[in-house]
Design an enzyme around this catalytic site. Structure first.
Site, PDB file in Angstrom:
ATOM      1  N   HIS A 216      41.709   1.409  62.368  1.00  0.00           N
ATOM      2  CA  HIS A 216      42.413   2.614  62.895  1.00  0.00           C
ATOM      3  C   HIS A 216      42.115   2.515  64.229  1.00  0.00           C
ATOM      4  O   HIS A 216      43.307   2.731  65.046  1.00  0.00           O
ATOM      5  CB  HIS A 216      41.624   3.707  62.189  1.00  0.00           C
ATOM      6  CG  HIS A 216      41.894   4.292  60.943  1.00  0.00           C
ATOM      7  ND1 HIS A 216      43.310   4.220  60.336  1.00  0.00           N
ATOM      8  CD2 HIS A 216      41.140   4.317  59.800  1.00  0.00           C
ATOM      9  CE1 HIS A 216      43.209   4.677  59.039  1.00  0.00           C
ATOM     10  NE2 HIS A 216      41.963   4.684  58.621  1.00  0.00           N
TER      11      HIS A 216
ATOM     12  N   GLU B 277      46.829   3.737  57.593  1.00  0.00           N
ATOM     13  CA  GLU B 277      45.951   2.978  56.367  1.00  0.00           C
ATOM     14  C   GLU B 277      46.076   1.297  56.518  1.00  0.00           C
ATOM     15  O   GLU B 277      45.134   0.581  56.141  1.00  0.00           O
ATOM     16  CB  GLU B 277      45.999   3.641  55.278  1.00  0.00           C
ATOM     17  CG  GLU B 277      45.384   4.917  54.924  1.00  0.00           C
ATOM     18  CD  GLU B 277      43.959   4.875  55.271  1.00  0.00           C
ATOM     19  OE1 GLU B 277      43.459   4.110  54.397  1.00  0.00           O
ATOM     20  OE2 GLU B 277      43.255   5.895  55.851  1.00  0.00           O
TER      21      GLU B 277
ATOM     22  N   HIS C 129      36.613  -0.926  58.775  1.00  0.00           N
ATOM     23  CA  HIS C 129      37.646  -0.133  58.239  1.00  0.00           C
ATOM     24  C   HIS C 129      38.115   0.954  59.468  1.00  0.00           C
ATOM     25  O   HIS C 129      39.237   0.891  60.013  1.00  0.00           O
ATOM     26  CB  HIS C 129      37.339   0.818  57.294  1.00  0.00           C
ATOM     27  CG  HIS C 129      38.486   1.585  56.747  1.00  0.00           C
ATOM     28  ND1 HIS C 129      39.469   1.434  55.421  1.00  0.00           N
ATOM     29  CD2 HIS C 129      39.004   2.843  56.853  1.00  0.00           C
ATOM     30  CE1 HIS C 129      40.283   2.044  55.348  1.00  0.00           C
ATOM     31  NE2 HIS C 129      39.975   3.277  56.043  1.00  0.00           N
ATOM     32  N   GLU C 130      37.151   1.519  59.886  1.00  0.00           N
ATOM     33  CA  GLU C 130      37.530   2.525  61.102  1.00  0.00           C
ATOM     34  C   GLU C 130      37.839   1.886  62.380  1.00  0.00           C
ATOM     35  O   GLU C 130      38.740   2.212  63.201  1.00  0.00           O
ATOM     36  CB  GLU C 130      36.254   3.552  61.426  1.00  0.00           C
ATOM     37  CG  GLU C 130      35.694   4.269  60.054  1.00  0.00           C
ATOM     38  CD  GLU C 130      37.012   5.171  59.515  1.00  0.00           C
ATOM     39  OE1 GLU C 130      37.889   5.343  60.350  1.00  0.00           O
ATOM     40  OE2 GLU C 130      36.937   5.480  58.324  1.00  0.00           O
TER      41      GLU C 130
END
Length: 498
Positions: free
Chosen positions: A268, A294, A264-265
């Site tokens: 980003h 997001e 997930h990170e």
């Protein structure tokens, strides 16, 4: 030239942003406990310098003068974005900012103290004060930006989004999900009756999990010459595009939550690393709002990392780094049973991708009523419970800890942020569909662990665009049409009913 003055100011502001970001990331990962007071003092001083520089009265004259200069298309867009940032920075009086800061800090401190006890009554006066300030802020921003109050709050997080459009999209999605959640749970029960969830073979040493996470990051395209991975209490992606500071946290009884957090990170981080470098010192070169940010993290975590094709590549990585007996007898359907498990629950941050949007829509609807005055803070528990009961079939009426006290956003005054979470999931699904239409065989790349074409498409359509366009315009340019809940609904049907 006034454009040159703005350019020089941008470099000064970028240098201050750089220092503040790196100091903040270090505070969460490596700073000694005794360094807290001086670090807070240093960061406060730097933030003050930044605000002073960014709101200097002469900037308004420079902006006006620059409009009269001969500008390229990019320069014109850069000036427009700079002006919007300047208006946003100067529309709140210093006296108000000081009142808001003191009230939200006290509210947040009380929230940390009282949430564990579920003591809503003691917390309520502080929250009422915050809501009053949020209404005041919403009106100040609305007057400066010529927007409706709640739209003006959202503008801080997702420029261009308006409730008139979002209400339609969210109402459509809410109606779908209220029927879909029971269908997905029933389909899951049928699958699990044939293939039950298997136990994990814990413990999983942290160092081995770290190596697995690093391998996954490298595989999906993270540039380690411009970033790193550390440990923090709560995972985040910080730092600056040339030095991205990513973190995760580990549990030794299972490894999937850390791995999914890393992925997930990394989503980003890839966005930050792919932003247009030539405009890094202008708002034009920054990420386009939290919904788009997001969408980039959820594209990696949800669209890629919870697919069967991804796990054809990733499962051997698990065996390589955690050992062949890490998940004995598991194959891809067993992994998918875990990473795509659906369960109605009270806590937003623990929710799966099917139920999560209902948690967000609930908050979005209550926020609008709180800002408009239709709802008072004292009425939140009953209103929250009514929506939780309607949307997810569970009650929180006697449980404020796991109900309206569970998030830090309202205690800290962050109204208008919640929509970004579900917007990100919807945008990610829409981007995946557009990518697959452009590259029909892209799943074969994912199956091989080759993410070059995936990242090239995202770089061209999203990352390299920075903040050239509003959130709605960027979605349309990248995917060929405005935000449409049908793509997210189709994604859920395929994954959970297919």
């Amino acid at each position: 030239m006034s454009f040159q003055k703005l350019d020089e100011l941008g470099r000064t502001l970028e240098a201050l942003e750089h220092a503040i970001s790196i100091l903040g990331a270090d505070e969460a990962t490596h700073m000694a406990v005794g360094g807290g007071d001086k670090r807070a003092e240093a960061m406060s001083h730097l933030a003050g310098l930044y605000h002073t520089q960014a709101t200097a009265p002469e900037i308004g004259d420079w902006i006006a003068d620059t409009r009269e200069e001969s500008l390229s298309e990019d320069q014109r867009l850069a000036l427009g974005e700079f002006e919007q940032n300047y208006i946003s920075a100067t529309c709140l009086p210093t006296e108000f900012v000081q009142r808001r800061t003191a009230a939200t800090m006290r509210s947040e401190q009380l929230w940390r103290e009282l949430r564990a006890k579920g003591d809503w009554d003691s917390f309520l006066p502080a929250l009422e004060g915050v809501v009053a300030l949020v209404r005041e802020e919403a009106q100040l921003r609305a007057d400066a930006l010529d927007l409706a109050p709640y739209d003006a709050l959202m503008e801080q997080y997702d420029p261009g989004n308006r409730t008139a459009e979002l209400d339609l999209v969210f109402d459509d999605l809410k109606t779908f999900l209220k029927d879909f959640v029971p269908e997905a749970v029933a389909a899951q029960e049928r699958r699990l009756s044939v293939r039950p969830r298997k136990p994990l073979n814990a413990p999983y040493p942290i160092e081995k999990q770290r190596e697995l996470g690093l391998a996954a990051m490298r595989g999906v395209g993270f540039d380690f010459t411009h970033g790193s991975l550390a440990v923090s209490h709560h995972p985040f992606c910080g730092g600056v595009p040339t030095d991205v500071r990513m973190t995760t946290r580990y549990r030794t009884d299972e490894f999937l939550s850390s791995l999914m957090g890393v992925l997930h990170e990394t989503g980003h981080a890839l966005y930050e690393q792919g932003l247009p470098k030539e405009w890094s010192h202008w708002p034009l070169g920054k990420a386009r709002g939290m919904g788009i940010h997001e969408s980039q993290s959820l594209f990696v975590e949800m669209q890629l990392a919870r697919s069967s094709e991804f796990w054809e590549w990733a499962l051997p990585l698990v065996h390589l780094h955690l050992g062949e007996d890490a998940i004995p007898g598991w194959d891809i359907p067993d992994i998918l049973n875990e990473v795509n498990h659906v369960e109605r629950g009270y806590i937003r941050v623990d929710a799966d991708e099917v139920t999560y949007p209902l948690h967000v829509i609930l908050r979005y609807e209550l926020e609008q009523d709180l800002v408009s005055g239709k709802l008072e803070a004292s009425q939140i528990p009953e209103a929250w419970d009514a929506k939780m009961t309607e949307y997810l079939g569970i009650s929180t009426i006697n449980d404020p800890k796991d109900g309206p006290m569970q998030d830090v956003h309202w205690p800290s005054g962050a109204f208008g942020y919640f929509p970004s979470y579900t917007l990100g999931a919807m945008i990610a699904a829409q981007q995946w569909r557009a990518l697959e239409q452009s590259l029909p065989d892209i799943r074969e790349d994912v199956r091989r662990g080759d993410f070059a074409r995936v990242n090239q498409w995202r770089a061209e359509q999203i990352w390299s665009q920075g903040s050239r366009w509003s959130t709605p315009d960027l979605i349309t340019r990248a995917t060929g049409e405005p935000l449409n809940a049908d793509f997210f609904k189709a994604h859920l049907r395929q994954r959970y009913l297919g």
